[in-house]
Design a protein around this motif. Structure first.
Motif, PDB file in Angstrom:
ATOM      1  N   SER A  19       0.805  -1.224   0.000  1.00 44.74           N
ATOM      2  CA  SER A  19       0.000   0.000   0.000  1.00 44.74           C
ATOM      3  C   SER A  19       0.845   1.283   0.000  1.00 44.74           C
ATOM      4  O   SER A  19       0.302   2.376  -0.114  1.00 44.74           O
ATOM      5  N   LYS A  21       3.547   4.249  -1.070  1.00 47.49           N
ATOM      6  CA  LYS A  21       3.978   4.996  -2.253  1.00 47.49           C
ATOM      7  C   LYS A  21       5.467   4.750  -2.438  1.00 47.49           C
ATOM      8  O   LYS A  21       6.153   4.278  -1.536  1.00 47.49           O
ATOM      9  N   LYS A  22       5.970   5.123  -3.608  1.00 49.47           N
ATOM     10  CA  LYS A  22       7.387   4.914  -3.889  1.00 49.47           C
ATOM     11  C   LYS A  22       8.260   5.642  -2.861  1.00 49.47           C
ATOM     12  O   LYS A  22       9.233   5.077  -2.346  1.00 49.47           O
ATOM     13  N   SER A  23       7.918   6.867  -2.534  1.00 48.97           N
ATOM     14  CA  SER A  23       8.739   7.632  -1.588  1.00 48.97           C
ATOM     15  C   SER A  23       8.783   6.947  -0.218  1.00 48.97           C
ATOM     16  O   SER A  23       9.808   6.967   0.477  1.00 48.97           O
ATOM     17  N   GLU A  24       7.687   6.301   0.169  1.00 47.90           N
ATOM     18  CA  GLU A  24       7.645   5.605   1.452  1.00 47.90           C
ATOM     19  C   GLU A  24       8.468   4.308   1.396  1.00 47.90           C
ATOM     20  O   GLU A  24       9.161   3.956   2.357  1.00 47.90           O
ATOM     21  N   LYS A  42       9.270   1.668  -8.626  1.00 47.63           N
ATOM     22  CA  LYS A  42       8.722   1.345  -7.310  1.00 47.63           C
ATOM     23  C   LYS A  42       8.690  -0.165  -7.066  1.00 47.63           C
ATOM     24  O   LYS A  42       9.109  -0.643  -6.007  1.00 47.63           O
ATOM     25  N   LYS A  46      10.595  -2.253  -4.109  1.00 49.46           N
ATOM     26  CA  LYS A  46       9.765  -3.048  -3.202  1.00 49.46           C
ATOM     27  C   LYS A  46      10.236  -4.506  -3.195  1.00 49.46           C
ATOM     28  O   LYS A  46      10.306  -5.134  -2.135  1.00 49.46           O
TER      29      LYS A  46
END
Length: 162
Positions: A19, A21-24, A42, A46
């Protein structure tokens, strides 16, 4: 709800990772010291995080087999293909329009030629009728004794018959 890195690190899960985002995901990767290229997609970052968490026995190995991962992000490739396809479609449309315009101009030119030919034929026919009429007038003038040069009855024939 804002992402809380400490909460994720305390209890990581595939569902929460999916769930993010890429930045997270980048923050998670940096937290665990996972090396990655900033231009990576992303889903690639991940995947590195998942592999790290499995290698460190934080998550079970089955996660890698069952984890729902986003398929390779082909957005740029798809967009490029879409643009290429649109370009080809536009080119074909332009070619079609140019062909239609050419055909229209050819039809107009053909119609103009046919019109000019009809007009010339009408002029020839008119001249032929005028010539026939002149010949008839001359024939009639000779029979009546008229001067063929003038085409009028001079009355000379009246003097000859008396």
């Amino acid at each position: 709800m804002p992402f809380n890195l400490n909460k994720f690190a305390a209890s990581p899960s595939v569902e929460e990772l999916d769930s993010l985002k890429k930045s997270e995901i980048v923050k998670v990767a940096k937290h665990y010291g996972i090396e990655f290229q900033p231009l990576m997609r992303k889903d690639e970052i991940k995947r590195y995080v998942l592999e790290y968490l499995v290698d460190e026995s934080i998550l079970p190995r089955t996660v890698l087999e069952t984890a729902i991962t986003v398929p390779t992000d082909n957005t740029f490739e798809l967009k490029g293909l879409e643009l290429e396809m649109n370009k080809e479609i536009r080119l074909k449309e332009m070619e079609r329009e140019m062909q239609m315009q050419k055909e229209k101009e050819e039809r107009e030119m053909q119609m103009q030629r046919e019109k000019e030919e009809r007009e010339m034929q009408m002029q020839r026919e008119e001249k032929a009728r005028e010539h026939e009429l002149r010949l008839k007038q001359l024939e009639l003038g000779v029979i009546k004794g008229s001067d063929p040069k003038i085409g009028l009855d001079t009355g000379y024939s009246m003097f000859l018959s008396t």
